[in-house]
Scaffold this active site. Structure first.
Site, PDB file in Angstrom:
ATOM      1  N   ASP A  18       0.865  -1.182   0.000  1.00  0.00           N
ATOM      2  CA  ASP A  18       0.000   0.000   0.000  1.00  0.00           C
ATOM      3  C   ASP A  18       0.899   1.229   0.000  1.00  0.00           C
ATOM      4  O   ASP A  18       1.143   1.844   1.034  1.00  0.00           O
ATOM      5  CB  ASP A  18      -0.893  -0.026   1.253  1.00  0.00           C
ATOM      6  CG  ASP A  18      -1.999   1.013   1.207  1.00  0.00           C
ATOM      7  OD1 ASP A  18      -2.263   1.542   0.116  1.00  0.00           O
ATOM      8  OD2 ASP A  18      -2.595   1.289   2.260  1.00  0.00           O
ATOM      9  N   GLU A  97      -6.569   5.049  -8.773  1.00  0.00           N
ATOM     10  CA  GLU A  97      -7.848   5.587  -8.317  1.00  0.00           C
ATOM     11  C   GLU A  97      -8.417   6.663  -9.244  1.00  0.00           C
ATOM     12  O   GLU A  97      -7.713   7.561  -9.704  1.00  0.00           O
ATOM     13  CB  GLU A  97      -7.671   6.168  -6.913  1.00  0.00           C
ATOM     14  CG  GLU A  97      -8.970   6.483  -6.227  1.00  0.00           C
ATOM     15  CD  GLU A  97      -8.947   6.108  -4.750  1.00  0.00           C
ATOM     16  OE1 GLU A  97      -9.946   6.383  -4.073  1.00  0.00           O
ATOM     17  OE2 GLU A  97      -7.949   5.532  -4.282  1.00  0.00           O
ATOM     18  N   LYS A 133      -9.642   1.881  -9.340  1.00  0.00           N
ATOM     19  CA  LYS A 133     -10.069   2.008  -7.953  1.00  0.00           C
ATOM     20  C   LYS A 133     -11.177   3.052  -7.845  1.00  0.00           C
ATOM     21  O   LYS A 133     -10.997   4.205  -8.255  1.00  0.00           O
ATOM     22  CB  LYS A 133      -8.860   2.403  -7.102  1.00  0.00           C
ATOM     23  CG  LYS A 133      -8.915   1.984  -5.652  1.00  0.00           C
ATOM     24  CD  LYS A 133      -7.550   2.226  -5.023  1.00  0.00           C
ATOM     25  CE  LYS A 133      -7.553   1.947  -3.548  1.00  0.00           C
ATOM     26  NZ  LYS A 133      -6.270   2.350  -2.935  1.00  0.00           N
ATOM     27  N   THR A 157     -13.119   0.589  -3.254  1.00  0.00           N
ATOM     28  CA  THR A 157     -12.430   0.993  -2.042  1.00  0.00           C
ATOM     29  C   THR A 157     -13.370   1.748  -1.100  1.00  0.00           C
ATOM     30  O   THR A 157     -14.545   1.921  -1.404  1.00  0.00           O
ATOM     31  CB  THR A 157     -11.199   1.846  -2.421  1.00  0.00           C
ATOM     32  OG1 THR A 157     -10.425   2.100  -1.256  1.00  0.00           O
ATOM     33  CG2 THR A 157     -11.608   3.160  -3.058  1.00  0.00           C
ATOM     34  N   PHE A 179     -11.847  -1.440   4.757  1.00  0.00           N
ATOM     35  CA  PHE A 179     -10.860  -0.655   5.498  1.00  0.00           C
ATOM     36  C   PHE A 179     -10.871  -1.023   6.980  1.00  0.00           C
ATOM     37  O   PHE A 179     -11.685  -0.521   7.752  1.00  0.00           O
ATOM     38  CB  PHE A 179     -11.150   0.841   5.312  1.00  0.00           C
ATOM     39  CG  PHE A 179     -10.530   1.445   4.076  1.00  0.00           C
ATOM     40  CD1 PHE A 179     -10.404   0.716   2.917  1.00  0.00           C
ATOM     41  CD2 PHE A 179     -10.082   2.757   4.083  1.00  0.00           C
ATOM     42  CE1 PHE A 179      -9.844   1.264   1.770  1.00  0.00           C
ATOM     43  CE2 PHE A 179      -9.514   3.326   2.953  1.00  0.00           C
ATOM     44  CZ  PHE A 179      -9.394   2.590   1.798  1.00  0.00           C
TER      45      PHE A 179
END
Length: 328
Positions: A18, A97, A133, A157, A179
């Site tokens: 990440d 993203e 994303k 996400t 998350f």
């Protein structure tokens, strides 16, 4: 010789970095990598990435963009350039993203996803190595459904609840990112608790619930735990399809010598004879509104990513002396 926790974990779970820190990715050599606006902004502040930024800006200028559009195009190109550099260091996929400000606009999300993929294609990158994303809003999930039907793989996400995971399954998305750490943070504050044992950690429990549901109904969408606060949380989900972990926690796992126990095992899940129940827009919105944690964290996450992109916008304007020019 005892293997470190990271090497043990890699035998149970696909480990994803990440980070947009190219040096860290080169060190840990994960299979996949994920990025987000905050990570891209942090990477853009590193002196070693100056050439990437300048190249992105020059490309946007050559394409004819000016004023505000020039900076926004530079950000998209820079985001893809980081993805291209990351892909040179890994064998798998990178998540890139879509602008979070488009999270409630299905058509705009689809269009932006295709713009990003066109940039990757121009750099010679196969689209199967890219995960687009998108925030797990209803509108984002619908955009992902359209993209997946066209063979474009998506990573949904900012996912905090089972209702979001159910809608993603209906849309047949490739991967979801629940998350873990942000859920823990919310409950610690809401319940005024300093810590939870790992088996009671709300973030870990949430992912286990989604895992159980997906495996029970033989849903093919991959689950990638994200946003970890400790290696205990990471190890608490050993066996999850994928786990995306920051370089600092990867380093901790490398130094840890405990024996890692498998926590999630599809062979231990009883397959349901009943099909998964589809979730419609009204049900999704109702469940989201009645889940204060998921509601607040989804919007807060979107706002945070928008802010990070704005910070990158400001950084680029200052770097290229465009503030006065654009205001004029």
């Amino acid at each position: 010789m005892t293997q470190n926790a990271l090497n043990q974990l890699k035998k149970m779970t696909t480990i994803v970095a990440d980070s947009s820190d190219l040096a860290a990715i080169e060190k840990f050599r994960p299979l996949d990598a994920t990025t987000n606006p905050s990570l891209i902004t942090a990477a853009a502040n590193q002196p070693e990435n100056k050439e990437l930024i300048e190249a992105a800006y020059e490309q946007a200028k050559q394409e004819g963009y000016t004023a505000d559009a020039l900076i926004e195009r530079t950000i998209d190109i820079l985001t893809v350039k980081f993805g291209v550099e990351i892909l040179k260091l890994i064998e798998g996929r990178v998540s890139t993203e879509v602008d979070a400000s488009l999270s409630y606009d299905t058509a705009a999300t689809i269009a932006k996803a295709k713009e990003l993929l066109a940039l990757y294609k121009a750099y010679g990158i196969d689209q199967n190595r890219i995960l687009i994303k998108i925030a797990s809003t209803w509108e984002g999930i619908q955009a992902a459904q359209v993209l997946e039907a066209e063979g474009i793989h998506c990573n949904l996400t900012l996912l905090f609840g089972l209702h979001q995971a159910q809608a993603c399954a209906d849309a047949q998305v490739t991967l979801i990112s629940p998350f873990v750490g942000r859920i823990l943070d919310w409950y610690k504050k809401a319940e005024n608790v300093e810590s939870y044992p790992i088996d009671k950690d709300p973030g870990v429990v949430s992912v286990k619930q989604i895992y159980q549901y997906y495996k029970q109904h033989q849903i093919k969408t991959e689950i990638m735990g994200a946003s970890f606060r400790s290696i205990d949380q990471v190890l608490g989900l050993a066996g999850c399809d994928l786990l995306t972990v920051s370089p600092s926690l990867l380093a901790e796992l490398e130094l840890d010598t405990r024996e890692v126990q498998l926590q999630l095992d599809p062979s231990q899940v009883t397959i349901s004879s009943e099909p998964a129940t589809a979730i419609d827009k009204t049900t999704f919105k109702d469940r989201l509104e009645h889940d204060l944690m998921a509601f607040q964290l989804l919007q807060g996450g979107i706002d945070g990513f928008i802010k990070a992109r704005e910070q990158l916008n400001t950084l680029l304007r200052q770097s290229f002396g465009l503030d006065a020019e654009i205001q004029a």
